[in-house]
Design an enzyme around this catalytic site. Structure first.
Site, mmCIF file in Angstrom:
data_model
loop_
_atom_site.group_PDB
_atom_site.id
_atom_site.type_symbol
_atom_site.label_atom_id
_atom_site.label_comp_id
_atom_site.label_asym_id
_atom_site.label_seq_id
_atom_site.Cartn_x
_atom_site.Cartn_y
_atom_site.Cartn_z
ATOM 1 N N HIS A 101 20.917 13.308 133.082
ATOM 2 C CA HIS A 101 21.574 14.202 132.134
ATOM 3 C C HIS A 101 21.423 15.659 132.587
ATOM 4 C CE1 HIS A 101 21.504 11.107 128.617
ATOM 5 N NE2 HIS A 101 21.702 10.540 129.779
ATOM 6 N N GLU A 103 20.403 18.363 131.117
ATOM 7 C CA GLU A 103 19.139 19.037 130.800
ATOM 8 C C GLU A 103 18.058 18.635 131.799
ATOM 9 O OE1 GLU A 103 21.165 17.369 128.815
ATOM 10 O OE2 GLU A 103 21.072 18.038 126.728
ATOM 11 N N CYS A 128 21.086 14.844 123.682
ATOM 12 C CA CYS A 128 20.921 13.479 123.171
ATOM 13 C C CYS A 128 19.434 13.209 122.922
ATOM 14 C CB CYS A 128 21.483 12.475 124.177
ATOM 15 S SG CYS A 128 20.481 12.315 125.656
ATOM 16 N N CYS A 131 17.234 13.314 126.049
ATOM 17 C CA CYS A 131 16.909 14.652 126.565
ATOM 18 C C CYS A 131 15.909 15.366 125.658
ATOM 19 C CB CYS A 131 18.169 15.489 126.733
ATOM 20 S SG CYS A 131 19.145 14.928 128.128
HETATM 21 ZN ZN ZN Z 1 20.947 13.828 127.348
#
Ligand code: ZN
Length: 296
Positions: A101, A103, A128, A131
């Site tokens: 992801h 991040e 999400c 993360c």
């Molecule tokens: Zn994420």
């Protein structure tokens, strides 16, 4: 300016695009120094937060999402004040659990550049759960400020109440804190020496499997990734993915990969070899060199 930023620049106000474009040359890989950010803020007459939100299309342009076609960009501000961009990376044809992801890529970018803490994370879509849990593993994770377009700034504790993290498993030196690791290997192969150095900076408090990947490209450049575990296990980040993220940020494609070394500790409870083999076979026709190092 690199071609991959042409579309992104068209989304940015001209007062920012004008001073930004000269920074997006051949060598730009998503890092802006504190001084460069100050210059951009002055030239565009934006405050720091407006500036970082306005820069998100540049971060999102670093994405490689062949499955979702959804471009996520994140910017991590390190303790030094520098900005580190990251974007989502999906591996074609490979299990979704192997994806990274935005991040995670931004935070690992800051870590690889030597940052010991993160102050802020700016992202173009709500983080999400995965993360939020990954950020919670960081030094003072619950205090990190999350900035989203159209939302008031709030610390991670707002986004992840009742958090479970490293403290619950008695870990006192969380992700990005210096780690006490000393693996040894007798070798004069520069790629193995680099992998060893990175593994000694890896974060594996739950399995002891200190590990790193060093990969070499056809023009002789080396990109590295360190293993980063998570108290909730699944949001851990594999070192191969971290190295692939570095490669993409430097505007190289997977086809440039010539050698890949995975170095792991002999004292680990697990091995990353099978997961790394699966990920590597999705992106390159290169053998995975698997090396075991002994703790000193
Ligand atoms: Zn994420």
């Amino acid at each position: 300016m690199q071609d991959r930023f042409i579309g992104a620049v068209s989304l940015i106000p001209e007062s920012l695009a004008t001073p930004l474009i000269p920074l997006l040359g051949e060598h730009f890989s998503g890092h802006l120094s504190n001084d460069q950010l100050s210059m951009l803020a002055t030239e565009s007459a934006m405050d720091k937060q407006q500036l970082l939100l306005a820069l998100l299309p540049i971060a999102a342009a670093l994405a490689s999402p062949p499955i979702s076609h959804f471009y996520v960009g994140a910017i991590a501000i390190g303790a030094s004040g520098d900005a580190y961009m990251g974007a989502n990376m999906e591996l074609p044809g490979e299990a979704l659990g192997q994806a990274v992801h935005a991040e995670q890529n931004a935070i690992s970018h800051a870590w690889l550049k030597g940052e010991r803490g993160i102050q802020d994370i700016v992202v173009n879509a709500s983080p999400c759960g995965h993360c939020r849990q990954f950020i919670n593993e960081l030094v003072k994770g619950s205090e990190i400020c999350i900035h989203l377009p159209g939302q008031p700034t709030a610390p991670l504790a707002h986004y992840l109440p009742y958090a479970f993290g490293p403290k619950d498993l008695n870990i006192s030196a969380p992700l990005l804190a210096p780690q006490q690791v000393e693996l040894a290997l007798e070798t004069d192969d520069p790629l193995l020496i680099e992998a060893l150095d990175q593994a000694n900076q890896s974060y594996a408090p739950y399995t002891g499997n200190h590990a790193a990947v060093a990969l070499e490209t056809d023009d002789g450049r080396v990109f590295v990734g360190r293993y980063a575990e998570n108290a909730a296990f699944n949001p851990s980040m594999l070192p191969l993915q971290m190295a692939l993220g570095e490669l993409l940020r430097h505007n190289l494609g997977f086809e440039a990969i010539e050698r890949v070394v995975l170095l792991e500790s002999s004292a680990g409870q697990i091995s990353l070899a099978n997961a790394s083999l699966a990920a590597l076979s999705a992106v390159a026709d290169v053998q995975l060199e698997h090396v075991i190092a002994e703790p000193c």
